[in-house]
Design an enzyme around this catalytic site. Structure first.
Site, PDB file in Angstrom:
ATOM      1  N   HIS A 100       0.839  -1.208   0.000  1.00  0.00           N
ATOM      2  CA  HIS A 100       0.000   0.000   0.000  1.00  0.00           C
ATOM      3  C   HIS A 100       0.863   1.242   0.000  1.00  0.00           C
ATOM      4  CE1 HIS A 100       0.696  -1.284   4.158  1.00  0.00           C
ATOM      5  NE2 HIS A 100       0.751   0.002   4.452  1.00  0.00           N
ATOM      6  N   HIS A 102       0.954   5.147   1.190  1.00  0.00           N
ATOM      7  CA  HIS A 102       0.336   6.156   2.059  1.00  0.00           C
ATOM      8  C   HIS A 102       0.362   7.504   1.336  1.00  0.00           C
ATOM      9  CE1 HIS A 102       0.703   3.959   6.033  1.00  0.00           C
ATOM     10  NE2 HIS A 102       1.620   3.297   5.345  1.00  0.00           N
TER      11      HIS A 102
HETATM   12  P1  5GP Z   1       2.195   0.190   7.252  1.00  0.00           P
HETATM   13  O1  5GP Z   1       3.014   0.471   8.477  1.00  0.00           O
HETATM   14  O2  5GP Z   1       1.979  -1.274   7.028  1.00  0.00           O
HETATM   15  O3  5GP Z   1       2.748   0.896   6.046  1.00  0.00           O
HETATM   16  O4  5GP Z   1       0.810   0.883   7.529  1.00  0.00           O
HETATM   17  C1  5GP Z   1      -0.379   0.207   7.744  1.00  0.00           C
HETATM   18  C2  5GP Z   1      -1.465   1.240   7.835  1.00  0.00           C
HETATM   19  O5  5GP Z   1      -2.715   0.585   7.779  1.00  0.00           O
HETATM   20  C3  5GP Z   1      -1.440   2.058   9.133  1.00  0.00           C
HETATM   21  O6  5GP Z   1      -1.370   3.441   8.821  1.00  0.00           O
HETATM   22  C4  5GP Z   1      -2.746   1.682   9.806  1.00  0.00           C
HETATM   23  O7  5GP Z   1      -3.336   2.766  10.481  1.00  0.00           O
HETATM   24  C5  5GP Z   1      -3.603   1.208   8.656  1.00  0.00           C
HETATM   25  N1  5GP Z   1      -4.596   0.205   9.014  1.00  0.00           N
HETATM   26  C6  5GP Z   1      -4.393  -0.906   9.784  1.00  0.00           C
HETATM   27  N2  5GP Z   1      -5.520  -1.615   9.873  1.00  0.00           N
HETATM   28  C7  5GP Z   1      -6.464  -0.960   9.149  1.00  0.00           C
HETATM   29  C8  5GP Z   1      -7.852  -1.217   8.879  1.00  0.00           C
HETATM   30  O8  5GP Z   1      -8.450  -2.198   9.321  1.00  0.00           O
HETATM   31  N3  5GP Z   1      -8.492  -0.318   8.091  1.00  0.00           N
HETATM   32  C9  5GP Z   1      -7.860   0.795   7.585  1.00  0.00           C
HETATM   33  N4  5GP Z   1      -8.603   1.618   6.826  1.00  0.00           N
HETATM   34  N5  5GP Z   1      -6.558   1.068   7.828  1.00  0.00           N
HETATM   35  C10 5GP Z   1      -5.868   0.200   8.605  1.00  0.00           C
END
Ligand code: 5GP
Ligand code: ZN
Length: 139
Positions: A100, A102
């Protein structure tokens, strides 16, 4: 689809999300722990954990979708700018193992986000050259 992947479950509407944009290959959702107002995640509908596993078609689709979402963020929220952040692997801080991007609207100094405040200091040119050569050999 990976059964225990939370983003696959969101793609397949097994769990809810605020869906902001979608097309055949990509989905953009509101992050539920927004770093700033308008924090959006853009992901491929097909499961792939990291940039290293993503197919060329999905890379293109997700980045094109990110551009559309970024344009909509600028139009709707009018931030000063947008930080694009993408983490690969737990060591890099990745928590959800489904690729993903951001999109984080920025309004410094008001938002006071600390994640891009690494120190800029000149590197050792010999070491940089050696590392660049090592990476080049891996293609
Ligand atoms: P990473 O650290 O993997 O790049 O970021 C994961 C992101 O996913 C975090 O910003 C977190 O807030 C978001 N996130 C985690 N679980 C969920 C969820 O169930 N729904 C949504 N919309 N975002 C999520
Ligand atoms: Zn997944």
């Amino acid at each position: 689809m990976s059964e225990d992947c939370i983003f696959c479950q969101i793609v397949n509407k097994k769990i809810p999300a605020f869906r902001i944009y979608e097309d055949e290959r990509s989905l953009a959702i509101a992050d539920i722990n927004p770093v700033t107002e308008g924090h959006v995640l853009v992901l491929p509908k097909n499961h792939a954990a990291t940039l290293m596993e993503l197919t060329p078609g999905d890379i293109a689709a997700v980045h094109q979708a990110s551009q559309k979402v970024a344009q909509a963020l600028m139009k709707s929220l009018k931030p000063g700018g947008i930080a694009v952040l993408q983490l690969n692997g737990a060591a890099a801080g990745q928590v959800v193992m489904h690729y993903h991007i951001h999109l984080i609207p920025r309004n410094p100094p008001k938002d006071n986000i600390k994640f891009l405040n690494w120190e800029i200091k000149p590197g050792d040119m010999k070491a940089i050259e050696k590392t660049a050569a090592k990476i080049k050999e891996a293609f």
